[in-house]
Write a protein that holds these residues in place. Structure first.
Motif, short mmCIF file in Angstrom:
data_model
loop_
_atom_site.label_atom_id
_atom_site.label_comp_id
_atom_site.label_asym_id
_atom_site.label_seq_id
_atom_site.Cartn_x
_atom_site.Cartn_y
_atom_site.Cartn_z
N ARG A 22 2.93 -3.44 3.42
CA ARG A 22 1.80 -2.96 2.61
C ARG A 22 1.27 -4.11 1.74
NH1 ARG A 22 -1.66 1.14 2.85
NH2 ARG A 22 0.03 2.64 3.18
N ALA A 151 0.63 3.85 -0.64
CA ALA A 151 0.07 2.84 -1.55
C ALA A 151 -0.13 3.39 -2.96
CB ALA A 151 -1.23 2.27 -1.00
N LEU A 154 1.44 0.86 -6.70
CA LEU A 154 1.72 -0.55 -6.39
C LEU A 154 1.10 -1.49 -7.41
CD1 LEU A 154 1.36 -0.63 -2.50
CD2 LEU A 154 3.33 -0.06 -3.90
#
Length: 441
Positions: A22, A151, A154
């Motif tokens: 990611r 996500a 983050l």
């Protein structure tokens, strides 16, 4: 200024590779639900806000396991931890705090390095708040709830990571010292080469692969020039048995190349260029470092009048992307051409920092355009307006054109060759950025 290094660590199957992919922006690691599945040694360049850093992925640690491969994974993860500026400790909210988490936390605490604790697989930050708080038990500071898959969180996590980066002037060596990373496989003579340059046995030399345990910085002054030689643990060839964890064995090489001005790739003359050599060379090339290819143990090779040319041809084929790197045939044991190597290090270091004025640069550009007209596609002609150098280490140029899509790779290579013919740039890659006229930075 070298980029900080961030190591992603944790027990198996907490989502380290998913998080790594990611952040890296692409699917690099193998991701499965089987513990210990992360295979090839992985590192990636990451940018967050105005910070750039190198991210290293590690295998899942089961501290105390008697399995050989697990012991090796823990050992190699420890190398990543030692190398890192900041450690990203990943846990799993769905499994809660486990004994393995506590063991990893104990290991990290002893390193006295900054640690950011990420609690992964938090699908809803509000609903899972209490579950995240449980991880305070680890004593690693405030846990940050994230979901690598979705996500989530983050940004907050990365804000914490970059806060721990060293200041730009921290731990930097003297400006006038050339930092030289000696890279290559084990037993090619890296430590012997540094010992020969130093004139004393400062480093352990042995025929056992992996004798050099740590990256060792050795400062020295020769004929008025200061150097810092960085010796690295070699990158071992994969064996036929379960040696998948060997991916970690180039972590030190990555860190050393990150900190160096000049990378010297040492190749064994008796073996020739191997697949492993090309992988190690790629680290220096990708990072835009000045580079030299040193063929060691040249005195041990039986030669005729064609031997050197055959070696040069082989290097040219296998390391075609490093055509700019000068070659030197040396013997660390006898001292053959060591002085020539030192001269090369100074030359490529100067070229790596070479800056050309815009006026002189565009005189060369005008001449190059006259000798070979820019390409056309479907009636559209590429127009190159001007070129300017925007940075050094490596020399980086911005070329302003009418249409980026018309600037083909072959013409880019032609212009690079013209720059090398005009200014040298021996030993350094050249980066070229193409912009359409009027386009902002």
């Amino acid at each position: 200024m070298s980029k900080p290094i961030v190591a992603v660590v944790g027990r198996p199957n907490v989502g380290k590779s998913t998080l790594f992919n990611r952040l890296a922006g692409e699917r690099i690691s193998i991701v499965q639900d089987t513990p210990g599945v992360t295979r090839d040694r992985i590192y990636a360049d990451v940018e967050w806000l105005n910070y750039k850093f190198t991210l290293i992925d590690t295998g899942g640690m089961e501290i105390g396991s008697e399995e050989v491969i697990q012991k090796q994974i823990v050992q190699q993860a420890q190398i990543a931890i030692e190398t890192a500026d900041v450690i990203l400790f990943v846990t799993d909210v769905k499994q809660g705090v486990t004994d393995d988490d506590r063991k990893v936390a104990d290991l990290l605490r002893r390193t006295k390095k900054p640690v950011v604790l990420a609690v992964n697989k938090v699908d809803n930050l509000k609903k899972s708040a209490l579950d995240v708080y449980e991880f305070y038990e680890l004593g690693m500071g405030d846990p940050i709830g994230i979901s690598a898959g979705q996500a989530l969180g983050l940004g907050d996590m990365l804000d914490q990571v970059v806060q721990h980066f060293p200041a730009e002037n921290e731990n930097e060596e003297e400006e006038d010292a050339i930092r030289v990373a000696i890279i290559g496989k084990p037993n090619v003579g890296k430590s012997s080469l540094i010992n020969r340059i130093l004139g004393e046995d400062r480093l352990i030399v042995s025929n056992i692969a992996g004798t050099t345990r740590d990256a060792i910085d050795t400062p020295v002054e020769i004929d008025g020039q200061k150097y810092v030689f960085i010796d690295t643990a070699g990158m071992r060839r994969k064996s036929k048995i379960k040696e998948e964890i060997e991916r970690f064995s180039i972590i030190r090489a990555v860190a050393a190349v990150e900190r160096c001005d000049v990378a010297v790739l040492v190749i064994d003359a008796q073996e020739g260029v191997t697949d492993q050599d090309t992988k190690i060379a790629g680290i220096a090339h990708e990072r835009g470092k000045a580079a030299i290819i040193a063929v060691n143990k040249w005195d041990a090779v039986e030669k005729n009048d064609k031997t050197m040319n055959e070696y040069l041809k082989d290097i040219g084929n296998e390391l075609a992307y490093m055509a700019y790197a000068p070659r030197v045939f040396i013997s660390a044991q006898s001292g053959q051409r060591i002085n020539r190597l030192l001269e090369m290090i100074q030359t490529v270091h100067e070229n790596h920092a070479l800056r050309i004025s815009t006026g002189v640069l565009n005189e060369v550009l005008i001449e190059a355009l006259a000798m070979q007209q820019p390409p056309a596609d479907k009636g559209r002609q590429l127009k190159i307006y001007y070129m300017t150098q925007v940075s050094v280490k490596p020399p980086t140029f911005v070329v302003f054109v009418n249409e980026r899509g018309l600037f083909h790779f072959s013409y880019r290579r032609y212009l690079e060759n013209q720059l090398r013919d005009a200014f040298g740039f021996v030993g350094t890659p050249i980066h070229m950025i193409v912009r359409e006229k009027g386009e902002k930075d």
